[in-house]
Structures are given as structure tokens and as C-alpha cells.
Motif scaffolding. Structure first.
Motif, PDB file in Angstrom:
ATOM      1  N   HIS A 133       0.809  -1.113   0.033  1.00 38.07           N
ATOM      2  CA  HIS A 133      -0.021   0.131   0.013  1.00 38.07           C
ATOM      3  C   HIS A 133       0.837   1.115  -0.002  1.00 38.07           C
TER       4      HIS A 133
ATOM      5  N   HIS B 264       6.361   7.152   6.626  1.00 36.88           N
ATOM      6  CA  HIS B 264       5.252   7.515   7.116  1.00 36.88           C
ATOM      7  C   HIS B 264       5.300   7.655   8.906  1.00 36.88           C
TER       8      HIS B 264
ATOM      9  N   THR C 140      -0.219   7.811  10.254  1.00 45.11           N
ATOM     10  CA  THR C 140      -0.584   7.378   8.884  1.00 45.11           C
ATOM     11  C   THR C 140      -0.648   5.803   8.772  1.00 45.11           C
TER      12      THR C 140
ATOM     13  N   LEU D  63      -3.783   3.497   7.172  1.00 46.12           N
ATOM     14  CA  LEU D  63      -3.430   2.837   5.765  1.00 46.12           C
ATOM     15  C   LEU D  63      -4.404   2.063   5.559  1.00 46.12           C
TER      16      LEU D  63
ATOM     17  N   GLU E 199      -8.409   5.131   3.866  1.00 45.81           N
ATOM     18  CA  GLU E 199      -8.351   6.699   3.321  1.00 45.81           C
ATOM     19  C   GLU E 199      -9.973   7.105   2.927  1.00 45.81           C
ATOM     20  N   LYS E 200     -10.510   6.221   2.426  1.00 46.61           N
ATOM     21  CA  LYS E 200     -11.779   6.746   1.973  1.00 46.61           C
ATOM     22  C   LYS E 200     -12.929   7.104   3.202  1.00 46.61           C
TER      23      LYS E 200
ATOM     24  N   LEU F 114     -11.868   7.941   5.833  1.00 43.52           N
ATOM     25  CA  LEU F 114     -11.246   9.066   6.712  1.00 43.52           C
ATOM     26  C   LEU F 114     -11.629  10.336   6.057  1.00 43.52           C
ATOM     27  N   PHE F 115     -11.368  10.342   4.814  1.00 41.99           N
ATOM     28  CA  PHE F 115     -11.642  11.810   4.134  1.00 41.99           C
ATOM     29  C   PHE F 115     -13.454  11.990   4.054  1.00 41.99           C
TER      30      PHE F 115
ATOM     31  N   THR G 173     -13.798   9.952  12.697  1.00 46.57           N
ATOM     32  CA  THR G 173     -12.541   9.314  11.886  1.00 46.57           C
ATOM     33  C   THR G 173     -12.419   7.822  12.316  1.00 46.57           C
TER      34      THR G 173
ATOM     35  N   GLY H  80      -6.875   0.778   9.863  1.00 46.54           N
ATOM     36  CA  GLY H  80      -7.093   0.345   8.509  1.00 46.54           C
ATOM     37  C   GLY H  80      -6.691  -0.907   8.219  1.00 46.54           C
TER      38      GLY H  80
END
Length: 550
Positions: free
Chosen positions: A297, A307, A311, A315, A318-319, A321-322, A331, A335
């Protein structure tokens, strides 16, 4: 400077070297360059292998044998002069071993750049074609050497292996699902009895038609109890009959499933060995599969080492999180690291804490594997032990207090069983209002008008009764009980303050209680209560209108 030879140049005019910004002008032409430096020593290599060894030693900041011999000759002749070097690390090695003073500065960098631009003019007798061919050949050899230098540290193989392993899992699941569904038309009971996919495919491949189960021996595949159950189910199966060609195709599909499963096992062993060679501490912390997915990844082991722990923890998410940042919600807490064994064996309440601590330790182990020279997994084992200890403390509720002695465990409240019977409230089933605000206002207005009409009618009747009773003679003789009741009623009416519009009516009632009966007195009291209710409803109506205007 190394091409396929070593050569040393002596500076003729040191004053011009002090002007670093304009030094490039002195190397615009070969004639100007020859006025600044001149060739002092030249030594050719025997072959490309020797040139490659010398160049790799210089790249690593080491002193090769050939260069050491040349510098010893210089020390014997010109020990008082300084040696300009482009690498400060190499200059330190030369100074320690040969006691030769070295200099490294921006002036030396500009000087080396000028010498490379005019190398053909400073060293005569070398054609430009041969010089270009030598430089290209040496560059290719050096690049190949760098790639072959540490094949165990090439993490590209891990990225490809874990991607192939995921693809195999997807294809294997599709094949097995198709095989179970296909053979299930012929022998549907077998799928419920044999839950292991590989054993199912091996059994189907060996037996074929369900009628062959009675005479077949599958003890090498299935346990004895399951074998007897399968044979009993084959005799009373409700499946349809299929042709021999269909059975052959199903058997061929089972062969594919078994081959892919064996290759997957072999690939997993390869990935495990490669992970232990490249990132042993990361493997000990989170396992082979999770570590390989983190590397894939991030792109490489070095990128993963760059990193931060926060982070590494997120990992793969990401989807989420945003999306959480966009919608201003909580949040995610983990991951890809969620699939680690340490996070999996934690209860739901402590998963966030353990994943955060595991991510911090994983970031340390990745940097140690990527940038450290030690290949042991001791650091990873120590950090894993710390995380396990922390996990044990959280599960046992043994978190020690920060203040005080630090030895006393946190106190827990005594549990008391409280039985409460809760009744379902049907009003919460619907969030829509039963009646709209406008409808409520209309109902309140209608009620107010009805009460006003009734009060007017009652006042008119009371006036008529009082006028008639004034002309009638007052009876002198009354019973004692009637007098006591009338006296009590007068006291009650006199104590109540006149706070409503019915003061006049009440005064009339109190002045002639002896002439009124009990029924008329009760009507007065009910009218007084109704008028109070109307005033409250008017206030409520006014308040609702104010809220609507706001």
C-alpha cells in the motif's frame, strides 16, 4: 576521478579558485582549463571489473587498493599539499589512513564540475567516441551492481507476491462456489456434511457420481464418522441424475481448485520467507500478510518507513477518513492494521487503543528494518511483548494510577443489580406531528368561542333568577343544618380573591346565598373554573403565535 583510469590534477592558480561564482568562466575552453589545472598522475585499469570495484568503493565512501597505492606515492612526494575531494566521507577515510590533509567545499564542487566538462582537453590521446563508450559501459555496470547488491532487500517481490495471493484467493473462492453449486444439483447433501472446500473437491474428484460412494474408500480424505454419514446420505439423496460428461467437467474444475490451492500454499511460504528476510521485525509485530499489505500500500519499504505512526494506523482506510472529515463525523481508528492478530484478540472497547499503540511500535520496527544494518528480529519481539503487556492490563482492568504510590490498582464500584421494567412508548414510533400548528390554533379558537357563549348565557340566567328572588319573601324559619351549610359556603367564597372577570357574578352569589339553592352555587363555581381555563388557553395561543412569528 574514475573513468577506466585514475588520474590526478594539480591546481596551478589557486587565487582564481577563490571566486566560486565565476569559476565556470575559467573552464569555458580547453585552453583556459589548462591554465588552471594540469595532469599530474595517470593510471589505467586492467579491465572493466577493476574499474567497477574502484567506482563502487568510491560511491560507498571507501578506499580501494589502487587508490591507496596512488595516494601513498603522493604522500611520499608532496606530503605538504592538500587533496581536494568531492566526498567528505572519503576525505575523512583518507585522512585517517594516510594522514593526508583533505579539503571539501563548494569551491571543490565547482572545480570538479569544470574538470568533467573539459576532460577531453585535459587528457590528450583519448578520442571522444572511446571516452563516451567507456562512460556508458561503466554506468551500466554500476547500475547492475547496485541492483544485484542486495537481492534480499528488494521489496518489489513482496508487492507482487501479496497482490498475486489476493488475486488467487478471489479466483479460488469463485471456483469453489461454482463447484459446490454445480455438483449440488447432483448431490446437495454433500455440501452440508463436508464444510472444508479442499476436502470437498478432493472427495468429488475421487468418487465422481454419488452412486460410487457406497463402493469407494475415502478414508484418506475424510474422517471415519463423516465418511459413514456421506455414504448414508448418498443412498437417500434427493439430487438429480447427471450424465458422465457433466461429471467429467466437474472433476476437471475440482482439479483446477486443488492445483490453485497447492500453488497458494507454496506462494504463502515464499512470501513468509521473503518477509522474514526483508522486514523481520515488521513480520514479528503484525504478521506476514498484514506487513506485506502495508508495504504494498505504501509502495515500498522505504516509503512505509517515512510514514508517521498515525498514517500507518490509517493505511487502507483513506476513503473512510476523508468521508468522515467531509461530513464532520468520527474518523476511523484503524485500516489494514485491523487484521493484525493483536488487534483481533482485543475486545471492541480497547481496539482503538491497541491499534494506536501497535501502529507506533510498527513504525519503529519498519524504520529499523529499512534503515538499520541489523537483520535480527529482537527489536520486534520486544515491542510485541510490550503491546501484549499493555493489552493484558487493559483487559484485566489493571491500569495503575498516575498519582500516589503507583502500586494500588484502580478502584471499581460494587455492582448492584437494578431490575427496571420499561414500558414501550408508542408515541415514539412516528416523528411526524399528529396535528399541525394551524389546526391546533383553530381548535383553541373554537373552544374559546364555545366557552364565551356559555358564560354569556349563564350570566343572563343568573340576572333573571336574582331579580325574581328579590320580590319573594324571605323565609324566617330554617333548619339548623341548612344554616350551617350556608355559613360554610359563605366563608369559602369570601376567602377566594376576585382575580377573574366573574367578580360581579360571585358578589351577587355571596350577597344572597340564602335565596340560592345548592345547584346554582355549583354552577357559579364551574363557570369560574371554565373562565380560568379560557384565560390559560388564550395565553397559550398567544405564545404559539409568537413562536410561529419567530
Amino acid at each position: 576521478i574514475v573513468f577506466l583510469f585514475f588520474f590526478l590534477l594539480q591546481v596551478l592558480n589557486e587565487k582564481k579558485l577563490q571566486e566560486v561564482d565565476s569559476l565556470w568562466k575559467e573552464f569555458e575552453t580547453p585552453e583556459k582549463a589548462n591554465k588552471i589545472v594540469k595532469l599530474k598522475h595517470f593510471e589505467k585499469f586492467q579491465d572493466t571489473t577493476e574499474a567497477l570495484a574502484a567506482s563502487t568503493a568510491l560511491v560507498e565512501g571507501k578506499l580501494s587498493k589502487n587508490l591507496k597505492k596512488i595516494l601513498k606515492k603522493i604522500v611520499a612526494k608532496d606530503a605538504h599539499e592538500q587533496l581536494a575531494v568531492a566526498d567528505a566521507k572519503l576525505g575523512g577515510v583518507i585522512k585517517d589512513k594516510l594522514n593526508l590533509s583533505c579539503i571539501h567545499s563548494p569551491m571543490v564542487t565547482e572545480l570538479m564540475r569544470g574538470i568533467r566538462s573539459q576532460i577531453e582537453g585535459l587528457i590528450t590521446g583519448l578520442p571522444s567516441r572511446e571516452m563516451a563508450a567507456m562512460c556508458l559501459g561503466l554506468a551500466h555496470s554500476l547500475s547492475r551492481y547496485k541492483l544485484k547488491f542486495s537481492p534480499d532487500k528488494v521489496d518489489t517481490m513482496i508487492i507482487q507476491a501479496i497482490s498475486l495471493l489476493d488475486d488467487l484467493d478471489k479466483e479460488l473462492n469463485n471456483y469453489i462456489m461454482r463447484c459446490r453449486e454445480w455438483y449440488g444439483w447432483h448431490f446437495p447433501e454433500l455440501g452440508k456434511i463436508i464444510t472444508d472446500n479442499l476436502m470437498y473437491c478432493k472427495c468429488v474428484r475421487k468418487v465422481g457420481d454419488r452412486s460410487n460412494f457406497a463402493s469407494s474408500d475415502v478414508s484418506d480424505i475424510l474422517p471415519e464418522e463423516i465418511e459413514e454419514e456421506v455414504k448414508a446420505a448418498a443412498e437417500i439423496s434427493m439430487g438429480t441424475e447427471v450424465s458422465e460428461e457433466d461429471i467429467n467437467n466437474i472433476i476437471h474444475l475440482c482439479d483446477q481448485v486443488i492445483e490453485i490451492s497447492e500453488y497458494r500454499t507454496q506462494l504463502y511460504d515464499y512470501l513468509k520467507n521473503r518477509m522474514m528476510a526483508i522486514a523481520p521485525n515488521l513480520t514479528v509485530m503484525v504478521g506476514e500478510l498484514v506487513g506485506a499489505r502495508l508495504i504494498a500500500h505504501a509502495g515500498s519499504l522505504l516509503n512505509l518507513a517515512k510514514h508517521p505512526a498515525s498514517t500507518v494506523q490509517l493505511l487502507g482506510a483513506e476513503k473512510a477518513l476523508f468521508r468522515a472529515l467531509k461530513t464532520k463525523r468520527d474518523t476511523p481508528k484503524f485500516g489494514l492494521i485491523y487484521h493484525a492478530s493483536l488487534v483481533g484478540q482485543t475486545n471492541t472497547k480497547n481496539k482503538g487503543k491497541i491499534s494506536r499503540m501497535l501502529a507506533a511500535k510498527t513504525a519503529l520496527t519498519v524504520r529499523y528494518d529499512a534503515l538499520g544494518e541489523d537483520t535480527s528480529a529482537e527489536m520486534g519481539a520486544e515491542n510485541r511483548l510490550k503491546v501484549e503487556t499493555r493489552l493484558r492490563l487493559l483487559e484485566e482492568r489493571g491500569i495503575r494510577r498516575i498519582s500516589g504510590t503507583g502500586k494500588a490498582l484502580a478502584r471499581t464500584d460494587k455492582y448492584e443489580n437494578k431490575s427496571e421494567v420499561k414500558i414501550f412508548d408508542p408515541s415514539g414510533d412516528s416523528t411526524l406531528p399528529a396535528v399541525s400548528k394551524k389546526r391546533k390554533i383553530q381548535e383553541v379558537e373554537e373552544q374559546d368561542t364555545e366557552v364565551a357563549v356559555k358564560s354569556k348565557k349563564f350570566k343572563a340566567e343568573m340576572k333573571e333568577e336574582t331579580t325574581v328572588e328579590d320580590h319573594e319573601p324571605v323565609k324566617k324559619k330554617k333548619k339548623k343544618k341548612d344554616k350551617e351549610k350556608q355559613a360554610e359556603e359563605e366563608e369559602v367564597l369570601s376567602e377566594e380573591p376576585p382575580t377573574s372577570p366573574t367578580v360581579e357574578v360571585r358578589q351577587n352569589c355571596t350577597t344572597t346565598p340564602s335565596l340560592m339553592g345548592m345547584d346554582s352555587l355549583q354552577n357559579v363555581q364551574t363557570t369560574f373554573i371554565c373562565l380560568q381555563n379560557t384565560e390559560k388557553k388564550k395565553k397559550k395561543k398567544k405564545k404559539m403565535k409568537d413562536e410561529d412569528e419567530d
